[in-house]
Design an enzyme around this catalytic site. Structure first.
Site, PDB file in Angstrom:
ATOM      1  CB  SER A 150      -0.795   0.081   1.306  1.00  0.00           C
ATOM      2  OG  SER A 150      -1.297   1.243   1.551  1.00  0.00           O
ATOM      3  CE1 TYR A 163      -3.918  -2.213   5.113  1.00  0.00           C
ATOM      4  CE2 TYR A 163      -3.150  -0.036   4.507  1.00  0.00           C
ATOM      5  CZ  TYR A 163      -3.964  -1.119   4.181  1.00  0.00           C
ATOM      6  OH  TYR A 163      -4.146  -1.328   2.743  1.00  0.00           O
ATOM      7  CE  LYS A 167      -1.614  -3.751   3.006  1.00  0.00           C
ATOM      8  NZ  LYS A 167      -1.705  -5.011   2.275  1.00  0.00           N
TER       9      LYS A 167
HETATM   10  P1  NAP Z   1     -11.692  -5.645  -0.458  1.00  0.00           P
HETATM   11  O1  NAP Z   1     -12.563  -5.127  -1.519  1.00  0.00           O
HETATM   12  O2  NAP Z   1     -12.276  -5.559   1.113  1.00  0.00           O
HETATM   13  O3  NAP Z   1     -11.669  -7.041  -0.600  1.00  0.00           O
HETATM   14  C1  NAP Z   1     -10.718  -8.166   0.267  1.00  0.00           C
HETATM   15  C2  NAP Z   1     -10.744  -9.528  -0.352  1.00  0.00           C
HETATM   16  O4  NAP Z   1      -9.998 -10.256   0.612  1.00  0.00           O
HETATM   17  C3  NAP Z   1     -12.176 -10.147  -0.344  1.00  0.00           C
HETATM   18  O5  NAP Z   1     -11.979 -10.972  -1.576  1.00  0.00           O
HETATM   19  C4  NAP Z   1     -12.137 -10.815   0.856  1.00  0.00           C
HETATM   20  O6  NAP Z   1     -13.187 -11.721   0.865  1.00  0.00           O
HETATM   21  C5  NAP Z   1     -10.700 -11.146   1.161  1.00  0.00           C
HETATM   22  N1  NAP Z   1     -10.441 -11.662   2.529  1.00  0.00           N
HETATM   23  C6  NAP Z   1     -10.404 -10.573   3.546  1.00  0.00           C
HETATM   24  N2  NAP Z   1      -9.922 -11.173   4.631  1.00  0.00           N
HETATM   25  C7  NAP Z   1      -9.698 -12.424   4.053  1.00  0.00           C
HETATM   26  C8  NAP Z   1      -8.786 -13.455   5.065  1.00  0.00           C
HETATM   27  N3  NAP Z   1      -8.627 -13.479   6.398  1.00  0.00           N
HETATM   28  N4  NAP Z   1      -8.555 -14.634   4.101  1.00  0.00           N
HETATM   29  C9  NAP Z   1      -8.748 -14.614   3.009  1.00  0.00           C
HETATM   30  N5  NAP Z   1      -9.406 -13.791   2.156  1.00  0.00           N
HETATM   31  C10 NAP Z   1     -10.011 -12.547   2.919  1.00  0.00           C
HETATM   32  O7  NAP Z   1     -10.314  -5.113  -0.202  1.00  0.00           O
HETATM   33  P2  NAP Z   1      -9.483  -4.362  -1.235  1.00  0.00           P
HETATM   34  O8  NAP Z   1      -9.512  -2.806  -1.335  1.00  0.00           O
HETATM   35  O9  NAP Z   1      -9.539  -4.619  -2.635  1.00  0.00           O
HETATM   36  O10 NAP Z   1      -7.905  -4.657  -0.784  1.00  0.00           O
HETATM   37  C11 NAP Z   1      -7.150  -5.591  -1.391  1.00  0.00           C
HETATM   38  C12 NAP Z   1      -5.495  -5.457  -1.046  1.00  0.00           C
HETATM   39  O11 NAP Z   1      -5.136  -4.218  -1.550  1.00  0.00           O
HETATM   40  C13 NAP Z   1      -5.557  -5.475   0.361  1.00  0.00           C
HETATM   41  O12 NAP Z   1      -4.158  -6.001   0.596  1.00  0.00           O
HETATM   42  C14 NAP Z   1      -5.370  -3.973   0.796  1.00  0.00           C
HETATM   43  O13 NAP Z   1      -4.682  -3.714   1.898  1.00  0.00           O
HETATM   44  C15 NAP Z   1      -4.580  -3.299  -0.536  1.00  0.00           C
HETATM   45  N6  NAP Z   1      -4.875  -2.002  -0.760  1.00  0.00           N
HETATM   46  C16 NAP Z   1      -6.137  -1.424  -1.032  1.00  0.00           C
HETATM   47  C17 NAP Z   1      -6.124  -0.183  -1.251  1.00  0.00           C
HETATM   48  C18 NAP Z   1      -7.455   0.457  -1.568  1.00  0.00           C
HETATM   49  O14 NAP Z   1      -7.529   1.772  -1.834  1.00  0.00           O
HETATM   50  N7  NAP Z   1      -8.675  -0.361  -1.733  1.00  0.00           N
HETATM   51  C19 NAP Z   1      -5.160   0.602  -1.207  1.00  0.00           C
HETATM   52  C20 NAP Z   1      -3.848   0.324  -0.925  1.00  0.00           C
HETATM   53  C21 NAP Z   1      -3.836  -1.154  -0.607  1.00  0.00           C
HETATM   54  P3  NAP Z   1     -13.799 -12.679   2.083  1.00  0.00           P
HETATM   55  O15 NAP Z   1     -14.383 -11.429   3.079  1.00  0.00           O
HETATM   56  O16 NAP Z   1     -14.806 -13.341   1.551  1.00  0.00           O
HETATM   57  O17 NAP Z   1     -12.792 -13.505   2.660  1.00  0.00           O
END
Ligand code: NAP
Length: 258
Positions: A150, A163, A167
């Protein structure tokens, strides 16, 4: 140009994506499939996983849905084993599952110990478990591991300290494993900026009278999309990045750490 001549092609490769059912992970699955890879879609909720598998199959690729919680080492191992036994190989592993298991913003001094541990378990320890599961099985054949970090891994992570710390540690794991697993396995990271996924919207509060990208101050003038991250993952997984390892690519519209 045939797929064989295209260094960005992933034809014939088998990829695992954790957290592949929603948001960025779903975007990564679809970009990998468009580039030619068969995809193992994993997350905890089987019905969501199967929906993305159907989208991968509609692109003409094989898909396998595996329900697994990345904080449990035995479930990560089962995910890797099912990939080998049911799809016949393992070339690409994307540690994407992560985020904020509890989206309440808190100063570090107000963070309960169990909330700190939950963040580290999901955003750091699970990446370590995924790296070990993938690297041990790719040892002979080689492969590519990609850790989703991130922009919060830089600078500070106000009211969200565990968090950002987890990261930042992921970036360190990426660098260390890249040395330990070379030359057969490449290990890289992608660090997204703001992307309005479910977890992002739950864990932030922006005014409604102005675009979020303007409130954050994104130099490229818009929020990111899951495909922005998926394209970076395809590059890092492909032969086009054959001399790239130990790097974390910041894909964030030019935003600095918040
Ligand atoms: P999201 O929309 O909440 O999706 C999270 C995904 O991970 C879902 O498929 C969820 O499905 C799964 N998940 C959650 N907890 C889990 C667990 N314990 N075991 C297995 N699967 C799990 O999240 P996102 O925003 O796409 O984020 C994805 C990645 O990008 C993360 O690492 C996040 O830190 C990073 N990121 C996101 C952003 C942003 O702005 N969105 C920015 C920087 C970094 P289930 O709940 O069904 O398991």
């Amino acid at each position: 140009m045939t797929d064989h001549d295209n260094p960005y092609s992933l034809a014939g490769k088998i990829a695992v994506v954790t957290g592949g059912s929603k948001g960025i992970g779903r975007g990564i699955c679809l970009c990998l499939a468009r580039a030619g890879a068969d995809v193992v879609v994993s997350a905890r909720t089987q019905t969501d996983v199967e929906a993305v598998c159907a989208e991968v199959r509609a692109l003409g690729r094989r898909a396998l849905g595996v329900a697994a919680d990345v904080t449990k080492s035995e479930e990560i191992d089962a995910l890797a084993e099912r990939t080998l036994s049911e799809l016949g190989g393992l070339d690409i592993w994307v540690n994407n599952a992560g985020g904020l298991p509890d989206a309440t913003p808190r100063y570090l001094t107000k963070t309960p110990e169990d909330r700190f541990d939950a963040q580290i378990d999901l955003n750091l320890k699970a990446v370590y478990l995924g790296c070990v599961a993938a690297a041990t099985r790719m040892k002979a054949s080689g492969g590519s591991i990609i850790n989703i970090s991130s922009t919060s891994s830089l600078g500070f992570s106000l009211k969200n300290g565990p968090y950002g710390a987890s990261k930042a540690a992921v970036n360190s794991l990426t660098r260390t494993l890249s040395r330990e697993a070379a030359p057969k396995i490449r290990v890289n990271g992608v660090a997204p900026g703001p992307i309005p996924t479910e977890n992002f919207m739950e864990s932030t509060s922006f005014r409604e009278d102005k675009p979020i990208a303007d409130q954050i101050g994104v130099p490229l003038g818009r929020l990111g999309t899951p495909e922005d991250i998926g394209h970076a993952v395809v590059y890092l997984a492909s032969d086009a990045a054959g001399w790239v390892t130990g790097q974390t690519l910041f894909v964030n519209g030019g935003t600095a750490a918040q």
